[in-house]
Design an enzyme around this catalytic site. Sequence first.
Site, PDB file in Angstrom:
ATOM      1  N   ARG A 164      48.775  43.253  37.188  1.00 60.08           N
ATOM      2  CA  ARG A 164      48.150  43.613  38.459  1.00 60.08           C
ATOM      3  C   ARG A 164      48.353  45.098  38.750  1.00 60.08           C
ATOM      4  O   ARG A 164      48.636  45.502  39.882  1.00 60.08           O
ATOM      5  CB  ARG A 164      48.702  42.754  39.610  1.00 60.08           C
ATOM      6  CG  ARG A 164      48.550  41.262  39.396  1.00 60.08           C
ATOM      7  CD  ARG A 164      47.096  40.828  39.322  1.00 60.08           C
ATOM      8  NE  ARG A 164      47.010  39.413  38.977  1.00 60.08           N
ATOM      9  CZ  ARG A 164      46.869  38.957  37.727  1.00 60.08           C
ATOM     10  NH1 ARG A 164      46.787  39.807  36.716  1.00 60.08           N
ATOM     11  NH2 ARG A 164      46.791  37.659  37.483  1.00 60.08           N
ATOM     12  N   SER A 246      45.950  35.600  46.405  1.00 57.72           N
ATOM     13  CA  SER A 246      47.386  35.565  46.105  1.00 57.72           C
ATOM     14  C   SER A 246      48.048  36.817  46.669  1.00 57.72           C
ATOM     15  O   SER A 246      47.678  37.930  46.309  1.00 57.72           O
ATOM     16  CB  SER A 246      47.607  35.491  44.590  1.00 57.72           C
ATOM     17  OG  SER A 246      47.032  34.313  44.069  1.00 57.72           O
ATOM     18  N   GLU A 346      50.774  41.921  46.202  1.00 62.10           N
ATOM     19  CA  GLU A 346      49.640  42.343  45.379  1.00 62.10           C
ATOM     20  C   GLU A 346      48.696  43.279  46.130  1.00 62.10           C
ATOM     21  O   GLU A 346      48.213  44.251  45.561  1.00 62.10           O
ATOM     22  CB  GLU A 346      48.854  41.117  44.894  1.00 62.10           C
ATOM     23  CG  GLU A 346      49.458  40.402  43.700  1.00 62.10           C
ATOM     24  CD  GLU A 346      48.462  39.474  43.042  1.00 62.10           C
ATOM     25  OE1 GLU A 346      47.250  39.667  43.213  1.00 62.10           O
ATOM     26  OE2 GLU A 346      48.901  38.548  42.330  1.00 62.10           O
TER      27      GLU A 346
END
Length: 350
Positions: A164, A246, A346
């Site tokens: 990520r 998420s 994230e």
Amino acid sequence: MLVEKQVPLQPYNSFGIAARAQRFARIRTEADLRSLMVRPDWALTPRFVLGGGSNLVITGDIKALVLRVEIAGRRLVEESEKGWLVEAGAGENWHAFVAWTLDQGWPGLENMALIPGTVGAAPVQNIGAYGVELQDRFHSLDAIDLVSGEVFTLDAAQCGFGYRDSVFKHIAADNQSFGLAGRALITRVRFWLPKPWKPVLGYLDLERKMAETGIAAPDARQIFDWVVAIRRAKLPDPAVIGNAGSFFKNPTVTPEQCADIIARDPKVVHYPMDDGSVKLAAGWLIDACGWKGKTLGHAGVYEKQALVLVNKGDAEHPCTGGEVMTLAKAIQTSVYERFGIRLEPEPVVI
């Protein structure tokens, strides 16, 4: 080039956080961007590049000039015996693009179906799901340097992909380092879809689908349909309940750390990685700390998936970015106190 003033950003972030952009410009072509860059005040103008807003927490009105990327276009660049090279404009919807590639008979992106956001934002986050990351299918991208105005192309190595992560999330600290956060606007992205196609099925949810349906050798369309069904069952639709998908990265630990956690919590969800480390399911850790379904202010934890934070506000009492981050920090504290693991968010926080 029209620059809009005091634009509400609620429609442009999937969390549905109420905020405004003092200045807002829609970039549909490279010419749109260049018309802004020739203005005398460009060099002194702070800028914020906005894609689909699906990985974003806005904590207040944005004073920088918001560059909303809306560059369209999809095409097959070339086909060979080894695969297909496919290109999309940075403003294209990611899921629609994945579906389109399958409609054309070019499989390879199906495991990343229904990930919200745009094509241009995908390499910034190095999106991934169900055993496939963008870097596995990435070929190259084109971008414009927001300082010099030069067009440049990057391959996978130059993008510095990580979990990520990419070079677009880092600021260059000095002349020796390479960071492009706030420096570049991605215009087009190309993907390499190899032949022969091979399914990626080594993920628990997909294995369950195989067992439930009795389909041992699914094609790409079947995997696409399964992933869509799985994600819809687990994750709220941002059009109904505001969220950023998420919210935390799945942490990685050493085998020794994992063994220690298993000794205390045998049901912990974990996945051995190729490099010898072990990835833990952040959602399971959060759930184990009792956060699923809980709220703090007008932000909450989704009752079906603890990894997702949701907007519990309404028109009269909108959820703020500050409330989201207060909840996130409380969750981080709980997980650290119980497991000794620091969860990393994230989304981009601005």
